[in-house]
Design a protein around this motif. Sequence first.
Motif, PDB file in Angstrom:
ATOM      1  N   SER A  79       0.834  -1.194   0.000  1.00  0.00           N
ATOM      2  CA  SER A  79       0.000   0.000   0.000  1.00  0.00           C
ATOM      3  C   SER A  79       0.876   1.254   0.000  1.00  0.00           C
ATOM      4  O   SER A  79       1.858   1.320   0.744  1.00  0.00           O
ATOM      5  CB  SER A  79      -0.903  -0.015   1.243  1.00  0.00           C
ATOM      6  N   GLU A 227      -5.121  -7.626   1.372  1.00  0.00           N
ATOM      7  CA  GLU A 227      -5.147  -6.296   0.767  1.00  0.00           C
ATOM      8  C   GLU A 227      -6.026  -5.340   1.561  1.00  0.00           C
ATOM      9  O   GLU A 227      -6.975  -5.755   2.223  1.00  0.00           O
ATOM     10  CB  GLU A 227      -5.672  -6.382  -0.678  1.00  0.00           C
ATOM     11  N   MET A 231      -6.927  -1.152  -2.214  1.00  0.00           N
ATOM     12  CA  MET A 231      -6.305  -1.968  -3.256  1.00  0.00           C
ATOM     13  C   MET A 231      -7.262  -3.036  -3.774  1.00  0.00           C
ATOM     14  O   MET A 231      -7.233  -3.393  -4.947  1.00  0.00           O
ATOM     15  CB  MET A 231      -5.034  -2.623  -2.706  1.00  0.00           C
ATOM     16  N   TYR A 232      -8.122  -3.531  -2.897  1.00  0.00           N
ATOM     17  CA  TYR A 232      -9.007  -4.639  -3.274  1.00  0.00           C
ATOM     18  C   TYR A 232     -10.161  -4.167  -4.149  1.00  0.00           C
ATOM     19  O   TYR A 232     -10.478  -4.791  -5.162  1.00  0.00           O
ATOM     20  CB  TYR A 232      -9.539  -5.318  -2.009  1.00  0.00           C
TER      21      TYR A 232
END
Length: 263
Positions: A79, A227, A231-232
């Motif tokens: 991240s 994640e 991000m997911y």
Amino acid sequence: MGKTVAVANQKGGVGKTTTAVNLSASLGVLEKRVLLIDADPQANSTSALGFNPDNITLGTYQVLEHESAAKDVIVSTKSPNLDLMPAQIDLVAVEIELVDKPSREQMLKHALAEIKDDYDYIIIDCAPSLGLITLNALTAADSVVVPIQCEYFALEGLGKLLNTIKSVQSLHNPDLDIEGLLLTMYDSRLRLSNQVVEEVKTHFQKMVFNTIIQRNVRLSEAPSYGETIIMYDASSNGAENYLNLAREFLEKNRETTETEVAQ
């Protein structure tokens, strides 16, 4: 000097780790340098960021025991702008091993002193207890975010937590503030959720964040993929909620800073 924020509530299942991970990630996306400290023996923040706690050899345990310097256990994450101080199950032993040591509640604060300037924000994910590890987190913190689940037992135990915070303020950390109460797992279809929101806002008023974290399947799925919600699924309601929380958090801290300068 970076600001240290503990995410704490002795009740389990209220969204502490979800909040710690995704607030940290959202602040990173907003170009703040962030360190997330996993201070929970369950190591959920560690696994949520894609690390296997069973493979962690250096982490929060070694820092609290003063076996390792904080800078030597920190790892980078996928991240943006987000580092992690990981945890593993050994951390549970701290409750016993530090109990006879002098200034045992100051161990984390002393360890973070050398790295505090390296980050804009240090977020601590606390265990669902009011034990020695959480006491270390509250002693090291400048403020506390308290997640509150929008369900029937939401306010049960909150008074105990607030009393603990007052105790830490009087005994160990007079500068500790309550950053805000964060309503989580909100479902607008449920009358009960709306009643909890109304009751919390009536009782605590300006202490409550305007941002409310809604129930969201994607938020629940993201940790299983290692994640953050950003991000997911950046387009999900969960991502939008936590980005809004990060913006509100930054605005609040900007106002605080400006007030301090004015004084």
